[in-house]
Scaffold this active site. Structure first.
Site, PDB file in Angstrom:
ATOM      1  N   ASP A  73       0.810  -1.214   0.000  1.00  0.00           N
ATOM      2  CA  ASP A  73       0.000   0.000   0.000  1.00  0.00           C
ATOM      3  C   ASP A  73       0.844   1.266   0.000  1.00  0.00           C
ATOM      4  O   ASP A  73       2.055   1.228   0.142  1.00  0.00           O
ATOM      5  CB  ASP A  73      -0.941   0.001   1.208  1.00  0.00           C
ATOM      6  CG  ASP A  73      -0.267  -0.519   2.476  1.00  0.00           C
ATOM      7  OD1 ASP A  73       0.957  -0.383   2.598  1.00  0.00           O
ATOM      8  OD2 ASP A  73      -0.966  -1.061   3.357  1.00  0.00           O
ATOM      9  N   ASP A 142      -7.775  -4.355  14.404  1.00  0.00           N
ATOM     10  CA  ASP A 142      -9.127  -4.695  13.945  1.00  0.00           C
ATOM     11  C   ASP A 142      -9.099  -5.777  12.869  1.00  0.00           C
ATOM     12  O   ASP A 142     -10.106  -6.046  12.214  1.00  0.00           O
ATOM     13  CB  ASP A 142      -9.856  -3.454  13.431  1.00  0.00           C
ATOM     14  CG  ASP A 142      -9.158  -2.797  12.246  1.00  0.00           C
ATOM     15  OD1 ASP A 142      -8.110  -3.313  11.802  1.00  0.00           O
ATOM     16  OD2 ASP A 142      -9.657  -1.762  11.756  1.00  0.00           O
ATOM     17  N   HIS A 144      -7.428  -5.870  10.010  1.00  0.00           N
ATOM     18  CA  HIS A 144      -7.278  -5.495   8.605  1.00  0.00           C
ATOM     19  C   HIS A 144      -5.873  -5.837   8.112  1.00  0.00           C
ATOM     20  O   HIS A 144      -4.903  -5.777   8.866  1.00  0.00           O
ATOM     21  CB  HIS A 144      -7.564  -4.007   8.386  1.00  0.00           C
ATOM     22  CG  HIS A 144      -6.494  -3.083   8.880  1.00  0.00           C
ATOM     23  ND1 HIS A 144      -6.554  -2.452  10.105  1.00  0.00           N
ATOM     24  CD2 HIS A 144      -5.331  -2.674   8.301  1.00  0.00           C
ATOM     25  CE1 HIS A 144      -5.470  -1.693  10.248  1.00  0.00           C
ATOM     26  NE2 HIS A 144      -4.717  -1.805   9.180  1.00  0.00           N
ATOM     27  N   GLU A 149      -9.830  -2.603   5.418  1.00  0.00           N
ATOM     28  CA  GLU A 149     -10.413  -2.427   6.740  1.00  0.00           C
ATOM     29  C   GLU A 149     -11.698  -3.235   6.885  1.00  0.00           C
ATOM     30  O   GLU A 149     -12.198  -3.814   5.918  1.00  0.00           O
ATOM     31  CB  GLU A 149     -10.665  -0.933   6.958  1.00  0.00           C
ATOM     32  CG  GLU A 149      -9.366  -0.133   6.965  1.00  0.00           C
ATOM     33  CD  GLU A 149      -9.589   1.370   6.872  1.00  0.00           C
ATOM     34  OE1 GLU A 149     -10.480   1.790   6.110  1.00  0.00           O
ATOM     35  OE2 GLU A 149      -8.874   2.108   7.568  1.00  0.00           O
TER      36      GLU A 149
END
Length: 281
Positions: A73, A142, A144, A149
């Site tokens: 990313d 979380d 991801h 996400e």
């Protein structure tokens, strides 16, 4: 699916680095046969691994001359030379310390004129390289992976992503805790992009990742915990430290420790972690 449990972060980083090193060496890359490696950029989970890989290179044990890399990313709109851009992070902490050809180190361009075209081109580059041999990733608390996400499609491809408020708040620590300086968008590979890799290794360390690890391996596949998709990959290895196992059932931890293997040099040597050894006495 395998879960490798090490005592602490440094050991987990070393295990991951040795695994990557061994995979590259076993592949025997050359001018007509490049090893293709997917890489994460997360500051915590990747840095220890990169430091060990640099050590292997400097000691003459590993070359990246015939390796192509694809990073997961990059932020949108952040100058490439900004200290928090993933371009800067990767070149300062890894690439410039190895013999990789910069032309073979692929990172998404968050300043491209046409962001969607940039994402499509990235997928094409991966395809032209023959696909990813080993994709290494990390996760957030979380669950991801990359910037996929909670709620992201589990068949998603490389795309432009608007970041959730929780992600922006979590990343503010890298921008002087000033939310106004944190990018609100990013380019990211999709879950489907990573799933296409021939092998996936996910690094999970720290107690703050414990619930995500639990969701990843002890519950079913759920798009609200995107890392859980890798239960369905035929060759997934989760590498974690003891702190990350705090939410796992004792049975789960004992089972995977019983199958623990540690890669040393070019051989596989069975070895129990110190905590496992105590249980066998």
């Amino acid at each position: 699916m395998r879960l490798v449990i090490l005592d602490e972060y440094d050991l987990a980083s070393e295990w991951a680095a040795k695994y990557i090193r061994n995979r590259i060496i076993q592949f025997q890359p050359g001018p007509q046969k490049y090893f293709t490696l997917g890489l994460p950029t997360g500051k915590k989970h990747s840095l220890g691994c990169y430091k060990k890989l640099i050590e292997y290179h400097k000691s003459g044990d590993l070359s990246f001359k015939y390796v192509k890399t694809f990073n997961m990313d990059e932020y949108v709109g952040l100058p490439r030379d900004h200290p928090e851009s993933y371009h800067s992070y990767m070149f300062n902490n890894f690439f410039k310390h190895t013999d990789i050809d910069p032309a073979n180190a692929h990172i998404l361009d968050g300043n491209a004129t046409d962001l969607e075209a940039e994402c499509e081109a990235f997928e094409e580059k991966i395809s032209k390289a023959g696909g990813i041999d080993l994709f290494v990733g990390g996760i957030g608390p979380d669950g991801h992976i990359a910037f996929n996400e909670p709620g992201s499609s589990l068949v998603s491809r490389t795309r432009v992503k608007t970041l959730a408020k929780d992600t922006i708040v979590a990343n503010a620590r890298f921008f002087g805790n000033d939310l106004s300086k944190v990018p609100t968008m990013a380019l990211t590979v999709g879950v489907g992009t990573v799933m296409d890799a021939r092998e996936v290794m996910i690094l999970i360390t720290g107690a703050h990742k414990a619930f995500a690890l639990y969701k990843a391996i002890e519950e079913g596949v759920n798009h609200m915990w995107t890392v859980s998709a890798f239960q369905q990959h035929p060759r997934t290895i989760f590498v974690c430290d003891e702190d990350a196992t705090l939410e796992l059932r004792v049975k789960t931890v004992k089972y995977f420790k019983g199958r623990f293997t540690f890669f040393l040099d070019n051989t596989t040597i069975c070895k129990l972690s110190s905590s496992a050894r105590k249980q066998t006495r």
